[in-house]
Design a protein around this motif. Sequence first.
Motif, mmCIF file in Angstrom:
data_model
loop_
_atom_site.group_PDB
_atom_site.id
_atom_site.type_symbol
_atom_site.label_atom_id
_atom_site.label_comp_id
_atom_site.label_asym_id
_atom_site.label_seq_id
_atom_site.Cartn_x
_atom_site.Cartn_y
_atom_site.Cartn_z
ATOM 1 N N ARG A 148 20.459 -9.065 -36.368
ATOM 2 C CA ARG A 148 20.010 -8.691 -37.779
ATOM 3 C C ARG A 148 19.089 -9.494 -39.000
ATOM 4 O O ARG A 148 18.192 -9.626 -39.926
ATOM 5 C CB ARG A 148 21.624 -7.805 -38.945
ATOM 6 N N GLN A 149 19.715 -10.210 -38.950
ATOM 7 C CA GLN A 149 19.197 -11.672 -39.182
ATOM 8 C C GLN A 149 17.355 -11.828 -38.924
ATOM 9 O O GLN A 149 17.018 -11.905 -39.891
ATOM 10 C CB GLN A 149 19.503 -13.448 -39.039
ATOM 11 N N ALA A 150 17.515 -11.217 -37.830
ATOM 12 C CA ALA A 150 15.855 -11.243 -37.208
ATOM 13 C C ALA A 150 15.424 -10.382 -37.817
ATOM 14 O O ALA A 150 13.838 -10.257 -38.076
ATOM 15 C CB ALA A 150 15.419 -11.432 -35.728
ATOM 16 N N THR A 152 15.370 -9.474 -40.620
ATOM 17 C CA THR A 152 15.445 -9.423 -42.275
ATOM 18 C C THR A 152 14.509 -11.044 -42.003
ATOM 19 O O THR A 152 13.766 -11.056 -43.498
ATOM 20 C CB THR A 152 16.422 -10.159 -42.309
ATOM 21 N N HIS B 73 21.004 -6.433 -46.337
ATOM 22 C CA HIS B 73 21.045 -8.172 -46.357
ATOM 23 C C HIS B 73 20.843 -7.906 -47.468
ATOM 24 O O HIS B 73 19.998 -7.421 -48.191
ATOM 25 C CB HIS B 73 20.504 -8.104 -45.825
ATOM 26 N N LEU B 75 19.119 -10.241 -50.030
ATOM 27 C CA LEU B 75 17.951 -12.171 -50.276
ATOM 28 C C LEU B 75 18.470 -13.498 -50.518
ATOM 29 O O LEU B 75 18.846 -12.407 -51.921
ATOM 30 C CB LEU B 75 17.230 -12.112 -49.587
ATOM 31 N N GLN B 81 17.089 -5.662 -47.779
ATOM 32 C CA GLN B 81 16.070 -5.663 -46.680
ATOM 33 C C GLN B 81 17.106 -4.113 -45.954
ATOM 34 O O GLN B 81 18.510 -5.063 -45.588
ATOM 35 C CB GLN B 81 16.153 -6.773 -45.610
ATOM 36 N N LEU B 83 19.007 -2.532 -43.253
ATOM 37 C CA LEU B 83 18.912 -2.337 -41.304
ATOM 38 C C LEU B 83 19.082 -1.915 -40.883
ATOM 39 O O LEU B 83 18.819 -1.641 -39.945
ATOM 40 C CB LEU B 83 20.110 -3.730 -41.579
ATOM 41 N N PHE B 147 18.761 -2.304 -33.993
ATOM 42 C CA PHE B 147 17.989 -3.690 -34.228
ATOM 43 C C PHE B 147 17.189 -4.493 -34.023
ATOM 44 O O PHE B 147 16.234 -4.575 -33.735
ATOM 45 C CB PHE B 147 19.693 -4.334 -34.455
ATOM 46 N N ILE B 151 13.668 -5.140 -35.054
ATOM 47 C CA ILE B 151 12.691 -6.366 -34.822
ATOM 48 C C ILE B 151 11.207 -6.374 -34.671
ATOM 49 O O ILE B 151 10.612 -6.507 -34.715
ATOM 50 C CB ILE B 151 14.029 -7.654 -34.148
#
Lengths: 246, 246
Positions: A148-150, A152, B73, B75, B81, B83, B147, B151
């Motif tokens: 998930r961070q990727a 974002t 997310h 930020l 963002q 997901l 996910f 990416i």
Amino acid sequence: MTGHDRDIEKFDVGELLVSRVLQHGRLTATEQNELATLPFRLRKVEAGQDIVLQGDRPDHAVLVLKGMLARYHTLASGERQYLSLHIAGDMPDLQSLNLAIMDHSVCAMNDALIAMFPHGPLRELLRQRSTLCFAFWRLTLIDAAIFRQAITNNARTHVARLAHLFCEQFFRAKEYGLAEGNCCSLPLSQIQLGQALGMAQISVHRALQRLRRARLVELKQGTLCIHDWGGLVRAAGFDPLFLHVA
Amino acid sequence: MTGHDRDIEKFDVGELLVSRVLQHGRLTATEQNELATLPFRLRKVEAGQDIVLQGDRPDHAVLVLKGMLARYHTLASGERQYLSLHIAGDMPDLQSLNLAIMDHSVCAMNDALIAMFPHGPLRELLRQRSTLCFAFWRLTLIDAAIFRQAITNNARTHVARLAHLFCEQFFRAKEYGLAEGNCCSLPLSQIQLGQALGMAQISVHRALQRLRRARLVELKQGTLCIHDWGGLVRAAGFDPLFLHVA
DNA sequence: CGCAGTATTGAAATTTCTCAAGCCGAGTGG
DNA sequence: CCACTCGGCTTGAGAAATTTCAATACTGCG
């Protein structure tokens, strides 16, 4: 067993596995023992070598003992997109236990050593020990949090993306006891960093340059050194919450 | 119970849950029954409303009955963002069963209806029934696969990104029996699509225009209609493998 | 009818990529 | 021991993609 293989044996694989799982939950002595005595075989892999390919149906789960592994997608265009980086203690294809077909590949970024656990006994153990099942499930959930961070990263500037990757790698290395002082291993070329972050090699270079000039980090010869953790965290907007350290 | 609430009851929540899990594995009659009789409570949510927030420690797991939910997310800059998008039959925060703290939020994209299952009984059931545990684990693994695709969007052109999102949504809607002919619900504004795909609203508009002019899809009033599935799949480089349909 | 949010369009500003060339450092072989 | 080579890093500049800005329509809803 050759002398070479015996040298490899210095790794206490079972212990590594147990300690990794213990980071995320309590286990009884019995459970720890069952985990530590799971059958496995060791395998050396060279830098760049693939371990599992998109489309495969693995019958083993991989535990990284040494070096760095990565997961990646191959696009129709042939382009490669790295999805995640894995260091000693990680199990990059744990999901294959439940999802028969690999939707991505796993390769070694540098010379690495891995343990391969046959699915059968592992699955049987998890079936019997719900605590272990939950613990392993949890490991794959943390993977997902990293994914998930990727995602974002899309919304971050180039500098923040790179900084975020550095934060994540160093934080995890430290968590696993793999950091040496303020340095950890990061054996990626600028091209590979670009394929991980979705940016051109030159953009990686320029972002890196900025971080270097701001005296936040240094990356050379596959080693990442953090000079100003606070500054790096700020530049990245890094919040370790998502790594779910217990 | 008001008349309104009774109206809501037309959903057989247990059945939906069972059918969802059955898509990914066999269950005995007993297991199906145990699943179908899990306690839950219904909840209506309005468009835009948050259901769980980053930092929360949920004590319920959400099952979507109607409408669309999304995870996102926030930020540091305040940017959002998205997901993942979730339709009826999805459990967007299943992971909260194992990861105490939410690293992201869940909100409703349109007016939605959800079922909330208290963690306690659900966890207890999974502890006793390894088959169910594996099945739910599997659901979160498919999430992770989605996910990963997001990416990889980093490496796709704008048009391909958008096309890929359309493919994914329509494919899943169809899989769940939620598509009507070649159309499915997609209640997102161009701004929101941008926040999901990491592109500016105007870029979404231009990419959309291209897909429209190529007579591949149409998106209006929250409904996505596919005119040329083959062409869309090609434009997206879409491979449904990653959705791991059994 | 008119508001508010959304979509559309054009054009300028910025970011990011591509191309091209030089540099550096490690390993190789004469 | 030194030239050589190869991969990766560095630098600059033009090209392309993307975003921002600005202004105008469209649409559903009160």
